[in-house]
Design a protein around this motif. Structure first.
Motif, PDB file in Angstrom:
ATOM      1  N   ASN A 129      -9.189   9.443  -3.843  1.00 54.45           N
ATOM      2  CA  ASN A 129      -8.280  10.903  -3.653  1.00 54.45           C
ATOM      3  C   ASN A 129      -8.018  10.689  -2.145  1.00 54.45           C
ATOM      4  N   SER A 130      -8.996  10.258  -1.813  1.00 53.71           N
ATOM      5  CA  SER A 130      -8.576   9.961   0.011  1.00 53.71           C
ATOM      6  C   SER A 130      -7.759   9.095   0.434  1.00 53.71           C
ATOM      7  N   LEU A 131      -6.858   9.509   1.870  1.00 51.36           N
ATOM      8  CA  LEU A 131      -6.295   9.234   2.243  1.00 51.36           C
ATOM      9  C   LEU A 131      -7.411   8.173   2.686  1.00 51.36           C
ATOM     10  N   LYS A 132      -7.952   8.612   3.988  1.00 50.96           N
ATOM     11  CA  LYS A 132      -8.841   8.021   4.915  1.00 50.96           C
ATOM     12  C   LYS A 132      -9.716   6.327   4.221  1.00 50.96           C
ATOM     13  N   SER A 133     -10.616   7.006   3.241  1.00 54.52           N
ATOM     14  CA  SER A 133     -12.130   6.667   2.352  1.00 54.52           C
ATOM     15  C   SER A 133     -10.305   5.312   1.532  1.00 54.52           C
ATOM     16  N   ASP A 134      -9.881   5.774   1.078  1.00 55.25           N
ATOM     17  CA  ASP A 134      -9.493   5.047  -0.468  1.00 55.25           C
ATOM     18  C   ASP A 134      -8.316   4.491  -0.353  1.00 55.25           C
ATOM     19  N   ILE A 135      -7.165   4.723   0.511  1.00 55.39           N
ATOM     20  CA  ILE A 135      -6.262   3.962   0.674  1.00 55.39           C
ATOM     21  C   ILE A 135      -5.676   3.418   2.091  1.00 55.39           C
ATOM     22  N   LEU A 136      -6.094   3.598   3.231  1.00 57.87           N
ATOM     23  CA  LEU A 136      -5.501   3.316   4.562  1.00 57.87           C
ATOM     24  C   LEU A 136      -6.335   1.677   4.770  1.00 57.87           C
ATOM     25  N   PRO A 137      -7.255   2.251   4.708  1.00 60.08           N
ATOM     26  CA  PRO A 137      -8.207   0.719   4.614  1.00 60.08           C
ATOM     27  C   PRO A 137      -7.980  -0.986   3.908  1.00 60.08           C
ATOM     28  N   VAL A 138      -8.019  -0.255   2.522  1.00 59.59           N
ATOM     29  CA  VAL A 138      -6.791  -1.250   1.348  1.00 59.59           C
ATOM     30  C   VAL A 138      -5.895  -1.409   1.794  1.00 59.59           C
ATOM     31  N   ALA A 139      -5.258  -0.170   2.109  1.00 60.22           N
ATOM     32  CA  ALA A 139      -3.143  -1.498   1.808  1.00 60.22           C
ATOM     33  C   ALA A 139      -3.922  -1.882   3.641  1.00 60.22           C
ATOM     34  N   ARG A 140      -4.602  -1.759   4.441  1.00 63.03           N
ATOM     35  CA  ARG A 140      -4.158  -2.644   5.652  1.00 63.03           C
ATOM     36  C   ARG A 140      -4.937  -3.838   5.435  1.00 63.03           C
ATOM     37  N   LEU A 141      -5.747  -3.669   4.269  1.00 58.90           N
ATOM     38  CA  LEU A 141      -6.358  -5.685   4.038  1.00 58.90           C
ATOM     39  C   LEU A 141      -5.311  -6.629   2.952  1.00 58.90           C
ATOM     40  N   GLY A 142      -3.823  -5.251   2.256  1.00 61.79           N
ATOM     41  CA  GLY A 142      -3.147  -6.123   1.474  1.00 61.79           C
ATOM     42  C   GLY A 142      -3.516  -6.025   0.594  1.00 61.79           C
ATOM     43  N   ALA A 143      -4.451  -5.372   0.286  1.00 64.74           N
ATOM     44  CA  ALA A 143      -4.480  -4.763  -1.284  1.00 64.74           C
ATOM     45  C   ALA A 143      -4.015  -3.539  -1.948  1.00 64.74           C
ATOM     46  N   ARG A 144      -3.921  -3.042  -3.154  1.00 62.22           N
ATOM     47  CA  ARG A 144      -3.288  -2.044  -3.757  1.00 62.22           C
ATOM     48  C   ARG A 144      -3.971  -1.233  -3.354  1.00 62.22           C
ATOM     49  N   ALA A 145      -3.047  -0.073  -3.121  1.00 60.20           N
ATOM     50  CA  ALA A 145      -4.523   1.339  -3.102  1.00 60.20           C
ATOM     51  C   ALA A 145      -3.042   2.353  -3.747  1.00 60.20           C
ATOM     52  N   ILE A 146      -3.757   3.048  -4.569  1.00 60.08           N
ATOM     53  CA  ILE A 146      -3.397   4.117  -5.881  1.00 60.08           C
ATOM     54  C   ILE A 146      -3.763   5.386  -5.424  1.00 60.08           C
ATOM     55  N   HIS A 147      -3.203   6.343  -4.738  1.00 58.60           N
ATOM     56  CA  HIS A 147      -3.433   7.816  -4.726  1.00 58.60           C
ATOM     57  C   HIS A 147      -3.262   8.668  -5.220  1.00 58.60           C
ATOM     58  N   VAL A 148      -4.756   8.815  -6.018  1.00 63.56           N
ATOM     59  CA  VAL A 148      -4.247  10.797  -6.831  1.00 63.56           C
ATOM     60  C   VAL A 148      -4.826  11.387  -6.030  1.00 63.56           C
ATOM     61  N   PRO A 149      -3.420  12.455  -5.204  1.00 65.57           N
ATOM     62  CA  PRO A 149      -4.401  13.174  -4.441  1.00 65.57           C
ATOM     63  C   PRO A 149      -5.305  14.547  -5.575  1.00 65.57           C
ATOM     64  N   TYR A 150      -6.346  14.872  -4.737  1.00 65.05           N
ATOM     65  CA  TYR A 150      -6.645  16.092  -5.512  1.00 65.05           C
ATOM     66  C   TYR A 150      -7.110  17.152  -4.127  1.00 65.05           C
TER      67      TYR A 150
END
Ligand SMILES: [Mg+2]
Length: 235
Positions: A181-202
């Motif tokens: 759910n966290s763009l900062k912790s779950d999405i940004l760092p993962v996307a920057r590494l080239g991995a897939r990140a799925i955001h589920v807003p909460y």
């Protein structure tokens, strides 16, 4: 011809506010803290002080309920110029203790998604930041533990942390999926590494996890409105 997306070798789920509600419990306790300290400031002022203390001490205490409890005590001391009594602090501590044993109820779709991914033979991980004891207890209280081959509890979720996890598990970025759910912790760092990140807003989002829109410009990630949509995305 497009290159097929590699089958994930590791699918990681954030825990708080992804698998179960967490922030609403903290917000509820904060409201009660504000009420208990109402003689020493208005709600906005107390809320701001509480957050400032948490942020200032984060490098010492990290995330979680116990840091929050210490922040409540320090805030009370500050707001009263040191005059707060043990009698006034005890109800604050009692409120904080509730954050360490509230019932953990999976969010809608969680059991369905974990059941289906398990049926597909996907290796699943819980990847959460915070206090080891507290987070382990939440996983146990959730009853979801058996779905996960791995539980990783870290002090911060940044690129270095994710890289360490990938290296430890021998997984390439393109084989890793992070759901949270966290763009900062779950999405940004993962996307920057080239991995897939799925955001589920909460909602609500803790102020500390908010990300300015410009930081998200050009960041490649997938967003689902409901968790069960990840089953379609990961097919
Ligand atoms: Mg979360």
């Amino acid at each position: 011809m497009t290159t097929p997306t590699p089958r994930p070798r590791l699918i990681a789920f954030d825990a708080d506010d992804t698998l179960w509600p967490n922030q609403p419990h903290f917000d509820h306790v904060e409201t009660q803290v504000v009420a208990l300290l109402a003689a020493h400031g208005n709600a906005a002022h107390i809320g701001r002080e509480l957050y400032n203390v948490q942020r200032r001490n984060m490098h010492l205490f990290g995330y979680g309920a116990k840091s929050f409890m210490l922040a409540m005590v320090e805030t009370a001391i500050q707001l009263t110029n040191g005059a707060v009594t043990g009698r006034e602090l005890q109800p604050l501590l009692d409120l904080g203790k509730r954050l360490l044993d509230f019932p953990i109820e999976p969010l809608p779709g969680v059991v369905e998604v974990l059941t289906e991914l398990t049926r597909r033979g996907e290796p699943l991980m819980v990847l959460t930041k915070g206090d080891l004891f507290d987070q382990e207890s939440k996983v146990a209280r959730s009853g979801l533990g058996d779905f996960f081959a791995h539980v990783e509890i870290v002090s911060e979720k940044n690129e270095a942390t994710y890289q360490r996890i990938l290296t430890r598990y021998g997984v390439h970025p393109e084989e890793f999926v992070m759901i949270g759910n966290s763009l900062k912790s779950d999405i940004l760092p993962v996307a920057r590494l080239g991995a897939r990140a799925i955001h589920v807003p909460y909602h609500p989002v803790w102020i500390h996890e908010e990300v300015p829109a410009e930081q998200l410009a050009g960041v490649a990630y997938h967003r689902v409105e409901v968790l069960t949509d990840v089953l379609v995305y990961l097919k």
